[in-house]
Motif scaffolding. Structure first.
Motif, mmCIF file in Angstrom:
data_model
loop_
_atom_site.group_PDB
_atom_site.id
_atom_site.type_symbol
_atom_site.label_atom_id
_atom_site.label_comp_id
_atom_site.label_asym_id
_atom_site.label_seq_id
_atom_site.Cartn_x
_atom_site.Cartn_y
_atom_site.Cartn_z
ATOM 1 N N VAL A 196 25.938 -46.764 95.750
ATOM 2 C CA VAL A 196 25.723 -45.316 95.822
ATOM 3 C C VAL A 196 26.507 -44.782 97.013
ATOM 4 O O VAL A 196 26.474 -45.347 98.103
ATOM 5 C CB VAL A 196 24.224 -44.995 95.967
ATOM 6 C CG1 VAL A 196 24.022 -43.511 96.266
ATOM 7 C CG2 VAL A 196 23.476 -45.393 94.702
ATOM 8 N N GLY A 197 27.224 -43.685 96.803
ATOM 9 C CA GLY A 197 28.059 -43.104 97.859
ATOM 10 C C GLY A 197 29.503 -43.552 97.800
ATOM 11 O O GLY A 197 30.343 -43.047 98.538
ATOM 12 N N GLU A 198 29.808 -44.476 96.879
ATOM 13 C CA GLU A 198 31.174 -44.984 96.752
ATOM 14 C C GLU A 198 32.012 -44.047 95.890
ATOM 15 O O GLU A 198 31.543 -43.501 94.894
ATOM 16 C CB GLU A 198 31.135 -46.373 96.124
ATOM 17 C CG GLU A 198 32.495 -47.013 95.923
ATOM 18 C CD GLU A 198 32.388 -48.383 95.273
ATOM 19 O OE1 GLU A 198 33.444 -48.978 94.954
ATOM 20 O OE2 GLU A 198 31.249 -48.870 95.066
ATOM 21 N N VAL A 199 33.274 -43.851 96.279
ATOM 22 C CA VAL A 199 34.213 -43.047 95.500
ATOM 23 C C VAL A 199 35.010 -43.979 94.595
ATOM 24 O O VAL A 199 35.530 -45.005 95.045
ATOM 25 C CB VAL A 199 35.176 -42.257 96.401
ATOM 26 C CG1 VAL A 199 36.249 -41.557 95.564
ATOM 27 C CG2 VAL A 199 34.409 -41.240 97.229
ATOM 28 N N VAL A 200 35.066 -43.642 93.316
ATOM 29 C CA VAL A 200 35.814 -44.445 92.353
ATOM 30 C C VAL A 200 36.726 -43.532 91.542
ATOM 31 O O VAL A 200 36.469 -42.326 91.404
ATOM 32 C CB VAL A 200 34.876 -45.211 91.405
ATOM 33 C CG1 VAL A 200 34.102 -46.278 92.159
ATOM 34 C CG2 VAL A 200 33.920 -44.267 90.679
ATOM 35 N N THR A 201 37.783 -44.101 91.041
ATOM 36 C CA THR A 201 38.707 -43.367 90.176
ATOM 37 C C THR A 201 38.439 -43.743 88.738
ATOM 38 O O THR A 201 38.281 -44.927 88.411
ATOM 39 C CB THR A 201 40.167 -43.692 90.527
ATOM 40 O OG1 THR A 201 40.413 -43.328 91.890
ATOM 41 C CG2 THR A 201 41.139 -42.923 89.634
ATOM 42 N N GLY A 202 38.346 -42.744 87.891
ATOM 43 C CA GLY A 202 38.062 -43.009 86.484
ATOM 44 C C GLY A 202 38.836 -42.090 85.572
ATOM 45 O O GLY A 202 39.605 -41.234 86.025
ATOM 46 N N THR A 203 38.613 -42.287 84.271
ATOM 47 C CA THR A 203 39.300 -41.506 83.249
ATOM 48 C C THR A 203 38.276 -40.824 82.357
ATOM 49 O O THR A 203 37.302 -41.462 81.925
ATOM 50 C CB THR A 203 40.206 -42.405 82.392
ATOM 51 O OG1 THR A 203 41.120 -43.101 83.247
ATOM 52 C CG2 THR A 203 40.997 -41.587 81.382
ATOM 53 N N VAL A 204 38.482 -39.548 82.097
ATOM 54 C CA VAL A 204 37.578 -38.799 81.218
ATOM 55 C C VAL A 204 37.758 -39.313 79.790
ATOM 56 O O VAL A 204 38.843 -39.238 79.222
ATOM 57 C CB VAL A 204 37.865 -37.289 81.277
ATOM 58 C CG1 VAL A 204 36.934 -36.541 80.312
ATOM 59 C CG2 VAL A 204 37.710 -36.758 82.693
ATOM 60 N N ARG A 205 36.673 -39.869 79.222
ATOM 61 C CA ARG A 205 36.737 -40.419 77.864
ATOM 62 C C ARG A 205 36.028 -39.552 76.837
ATOM 63 O O ARG A 205 36.257 -39.688 75.637
ATOM 64 C CB ARG A 205 36.119 -41.825 77.839
ATOM 65 C CG ARG A 205 36.919 -42.852 78.618
ATOM 66 C CD ARG A 205 38.323 -42.978 78.080
ATOM 67 N NE ARG A 205 39.116 -43.945 78.801
ATOM 68 C CZ ARG A 205 40.440 -44.021 78.753
ATOM 69 N NH1 ARG A 205 41.110 -43.142 78.012
ATOM 70 N NH2 ARG A 205 41.087 -44.935 79.438
ATOM 71 N N GLY A 206 35.178 -38.663 77.295
ATOM 72 C CA GLY A 206 34.473 -37.798 76.365
ATOM 73 C C GLY A 206 33.880 -36.609 77.098
ATOM 74 O O GLY A 206 33.497 -36.723 78.265
#
Length: 348
Positions: A196-206
């Motif tokens: 919790v509190g971690e920044v992650v990079t992701g991709t919008v899938r829906g």
């Protein structure tokens, strides 16, 4: 002088007396009993078993294992003694029908209940797919993975023979339902490496009216509409498009429900930045996340993210994202996971 030739004593015990004695002390065998028996004859499609009854009992090939077998000698050996389940009452010839399969079946359910209680992750190969999901075997039992709980970009048909990590969703012997989740197993494994509190990079899938689903390393997290920005947003479509790459912060990890909750609102350097200037939010993401973590730390060990962020109201999150089996699939599960076992007796 002692006579060495002693005449045998006539005990007066005839074959008829012996038969009467057997009748007097004969065991009563009932369907559902588990008894010890010795194999004394293997036949092409079954075997004769001595269980102490007046007539040898019979076990057909299809009742020799929970798995398919082609020949009795794959399972049994002559003179072998083991446990058998009494499947039916005596037929007109006084012969009982036995099963090993039923014993394996009962013990398999006991084992999967234990695995569920331990919240274990199991691995199994997909052996078939249907319109609702995929089929696997766990401890010899047929299990079903609903399509909504298969976390892969592959078409379902390409999963056959692939081994998947799985978590238990439902174990119900009475209803013959063994339902599993691939997604939950992946989420749990991913959660072990997230904080919790971690920044992650992701991709919008829906994108749905209530939020956006973000793929982060192969698992999906929910960016609820209330966690996109401090400014009011009518629809997530006004901020995101499918396949957008985004930076998000983890605000909750719910291993029991396999849910990852995300936020960009907590990363805004100023209210509304996610709507007006998302690039600024991404540039300042680590800095804002560090401040968020400081607030968590300051709140003490007992603090929850709800004390430093907007609480996600469960009532506002549609049931479509719940971890329960979607109702649209519910009616397909019984036929999809039905065991090839017919009821053999009342109460069995």
């Amino acid at each position: 002088m002692i006579n060495q030739k002693t005449k045998p004593k006539d005990v007066g015990f005839t074959h008829e007396d012996f038969a009467a004695l057997l009748d007097k002390y004969d065991y009563h065998f009932s369907p559902g009993d588990v008894v010890a028996g010795t194999v004394f004859s293997l036949e092409p499609r079954g075997a004769l078993i001595d269980i102490g009854a007046k007539t040898a009992a019979y076990i057909p090939l299809q009742e020799m294992s929970i798995n398919r077998v082609e020949s009795p000698d794959e399972v049994l050996q002559s003179n072998e003694t083991r446990e058998f389940f009494i499947l039916t009452d005596e037929n007109e010839d006084g012969q009982l029908t036995l099963s090993i399969r039923r014993i394996e079946y009962m013990r398999a359910w006991e084992r999967v209940r234990q695995l569920q209680a331990e919240d274990a992750t199991v691995r199994s190969q997909v052996f078939a797919t249907n319109r609702g999901g995929a089929l696997v075997r766990i401890e010899g039992l047929r299990g079903f993975i609903p399509g909504s709980h298969i976390s892969t970009r592959k078409p379902k048909e390409e999963l056959v023979a692939e081994e998947l990590p799985l978590k238990f969703l439902e174990v119900d012997e009475d209803r013959n339902r063994l339902v599993l989740s691939h997604r939950r197993a992946l989420v749990e494994r991913k959660m072990n490496r997230l904080e919790v509190g971690e920044v992650v990079t992701g991709t919008v899938r829906g994108i749905k009216p209530y939020g956006a689903f973000i793929d982060i390393g192969g698992v999906s997290g929910l960016l609820h509409i209330s966690e996109i920005s401090h400014d009011h947003i009518d629809t997530p479509h006004s901020v995101f498009n499918v396949n957008d790459e985004v930076k998000v912060m983890i605000i909750d990890l719910d291993a029991d429900r396999g849910r990852i909750s995300l936020s960009t609102k907590q990363l805004e350097p100023e209210p509304g930045a996610m709507v007006k200037n998302p690039q600024l939010v991404y540039e300042k993401a680590e800095e804002m996340a560090a401040k968020f973590r400081e607030k968590l730390l300051a709140a003490g060990q007992g603090a929850t993210t709800e004390e430093v962020s907007t609480e996600l109201d469960e009532a506002d999150i549609p049931s479509a994202i719940e971890e329960d089996i979607p109702s649209a699939i519910e009616e397909d599960i019984p036929s999809a996971i039905e065991e090839d076992v017919e009821p053999v007796a009342d109460g069995v």
